[in-house]
Design a protein around this motif. Sequence first.
Motif, PDB file in Angstrom:
ATOM      1  N   PHE A  81       0.834  -1.194   0.000  1.00 18.26           N
ATOM      2  CA  PHE A  81       0.000   0.000   0.000  1.00 18.26           C
ATOM      3  C   PHE A  81       0.872   1.249   0.000  1.00 18.26           C
ATOM      4  N   GLN A  82       0.329   2.333  -0.512  1.00 20.76           N
ATOM      5  CA  GLN A  82       0.994   3.629  -0.408  1.00 20.76           C
ATOM      6  C   GLN A  82       1.139   4.006   1.061  1.00 20.76           C
ATOM      7  N   GLY A  83       2.323   4.431   1.467  1.00 20.66           N
ATOM      8  CA  GLY A  83       2.511   4.894   2.833  1.00 20.66           C
ATOM      9  C   GLY A  83       2.110   6.346   2.980  1.00 20.66           C
ATOM     10  N   ASP A  84       1.725   6.727   4.189  1.00 19.47           N
ATOM     11  CA  ASP A  84       1.371   8.127   4.450  1.00 19.47           C
ATOM     12  C   ASP A  84       2.566   8.936   4.934  1.00 19.47           C
ATOM     13  N   ASN A  85       3.787   8.392   4.701  1.00 13.74           N
ATOM     14  CA  ASN A  85       4.996   9.023   5.239  1.00 13.74           C
ATOM     15  C   ASN A  85       5.924   9.572   4.161  1.00 13.74           C
ATOM     16  N   THR A  86       5.385   9.838   2.971  1.00 12.65           N
ATOM     17  CA  THR A  86       6.210  10.432   1.918  1.00 12.65           C
ATOM     18  C   THR A  86       5.817  11.898   1.738  1.00 12.65           C
ATOM     19  N   GLY A  87       6.735  12.677   1.165  1.00 12.22           N
ATOM     20  CA  GLY A  87       6.439  14.084   0.924  1.00 12.22           C
ATOM     21  C   GLY A  87       6.097  14.807   2.207  1.00 12.22           C
ATOM     22  N   ASP A  88       5.189  15.762   2.108  1.00 13.49           N
ATOM     23  CA  ASP A  88       4.703  16.503   3.269  1.00 13.49           C
ATOM     24  C   ASP A  88       3.729  15.600   4.005  1.00 13.49           C
ATOM     25  N   ASN A  89       4.029  15.251   5.251  1.00 13.33           N
ATOM     26  CA  ASN A  89       3.188  14.282   5.942  1.00 13.33           C
ATOM     27  C   ASN A  89       3.218  14.471   7.453  1.00 13.33           C
ATOM     28  N   ILE A  90       2.230  13.858   8.138  1.00 17.30           N
ATOM     29  CA  ILE A  90       2.182  13.813   9.603  1.00 17.30           C
ATOM     30  C   ILE A  90       2.024  12.360  10.048  1.00 17.30           C
ATOM     31  N   SER A  91       2.624  11.443   9.300  1.00 14.98           N
ATOM     32  CA  SER A  91       2.500  10.013   9.590  1.00 14.98           C
ATOM     33  C   SER A  91       2.853   9.682  11.032  1.00 14.98           C
ATOM     34  N   ILE A  92       3.842  10.368  11.579  1.00 18.21           N
ATOM     35  CA  ILE A  92       4.310  10.094  12.940  1.00 18.21           C
ATOM     36  C   ILE A  92       3.220  10.345  13.977  1.00 18.21           C
ATOM     37  N   LYS A  93       2.172  11.107  13.596  1.00 17.21           N
ATOM     38  CA  LYS A  93       1.091  11.440  14.516  1.00 17.21           C
ATOM     39  C   LYS A  93      -0.103  10.499  14.393  1.00 17.21           C
ATOM     40  N   ASN A  94       0.047   9.398  13.699  1.00 21.00           N
ATOM     41  CA  ASN A  94      -1.103   8.534  13.448  1.00 21.00           C
ATOM     42  C   ASN A  94      -1.758   8.012  14.718  1.00 21.00           C
ATOM     43  N   SER A  95      -0.997   7.793  15.765  1.00 24.18           N
ATOM     44  CA  SER A  95      -1.571   7.255  16.998  1.00 24.18           C
ATOM     45  C   SER A  95      -2.494   8.250  17.689  1.00 24.18           C
ATOM     46  N   THR A  96      -2.414   9.530  17.315  1.00 19.04           N
ATOM     47  CA  THR A  96      -3.305  10.535  17.897  1.00 19.04           C
ATOM     48  C   THR A  96      -4.247  11.158  16.867  1.00 19.04           C
TER      49      THR A  96
END
Length: 254
Positions: free
Chosen positions: A38-53
């Motif tokens: 699947f495409q990750g949400d952590n490329t380019g401009d992203n807030i992937s690190i905040k997924n738990s909140t």
Amino acid sequence: MDVKVLVAAHKNYQMPTDKLYLPVFVGKELHPDVNKTFQGDNTGDNISIKNSTYNELTAIYWGWKNLTDLDAMGLVHYRRYLSLNHQKDLASVLSTQQVEQLLSKYDIILPEKRRYYIETNESHYLHAHHHEPFEVMEKVIKEDYPEYYGSFKKVMKRTWAHMFNMFIMKRQPLDEYCTWMFDVLAKVEQQTDISTYSVYEQRVYGFLSELLLDVWLDQNPQYSTYEAKYVFMEHTNWLIKGGNFIKRKITGHA
């Protein structure tokens, strides 16, 4: 019309075959090895690190910031879809052709209203979650977006809402909504301490965001909307779900 509907997922799961849908693994920055397709949400401009909140909002943010050539973008979940019928079948979810036809007439496609009947949006939230983040959000809207405060109070007294952060929006309303919504949440995040919350309750900014869509819609009536049916692909035990709903209303949030 160039449209993509992101499918937020946190594990491997069967996906629709229509190219309208783009599976996005949310929280990829936190779990880099769980899914490789699947495409990750952590490329380019992203807030992937905040997924738990922020929950599925990390997928919305990623698509909003990085799929800038789209005419419209939306979000569904790996188990929750929009459809023109109630069939629990991936082949029956909204198709490219159906979405293009709807967007030729409307600006935004939404799920059917979720009705609480005996609860308002405000009481339902406060019976289920910590109160402070909700109160901070109200304060942020009142002080920083006073033009939205009347809509906020109105929507919080309703007994229905468009839930799950599911929608398909044309580019202009998408840009306007995401700019406002993520700014509100960022300010709430700056003013709340959730370090003592349970893992579940730390998903607070995702929970709060579900209340913001209708506030924004009420304040922006220039955008036309269409409600599609909402389909949950797995079995729902309504006896347990309804029992928990009543229990929260009686006992409140622990």
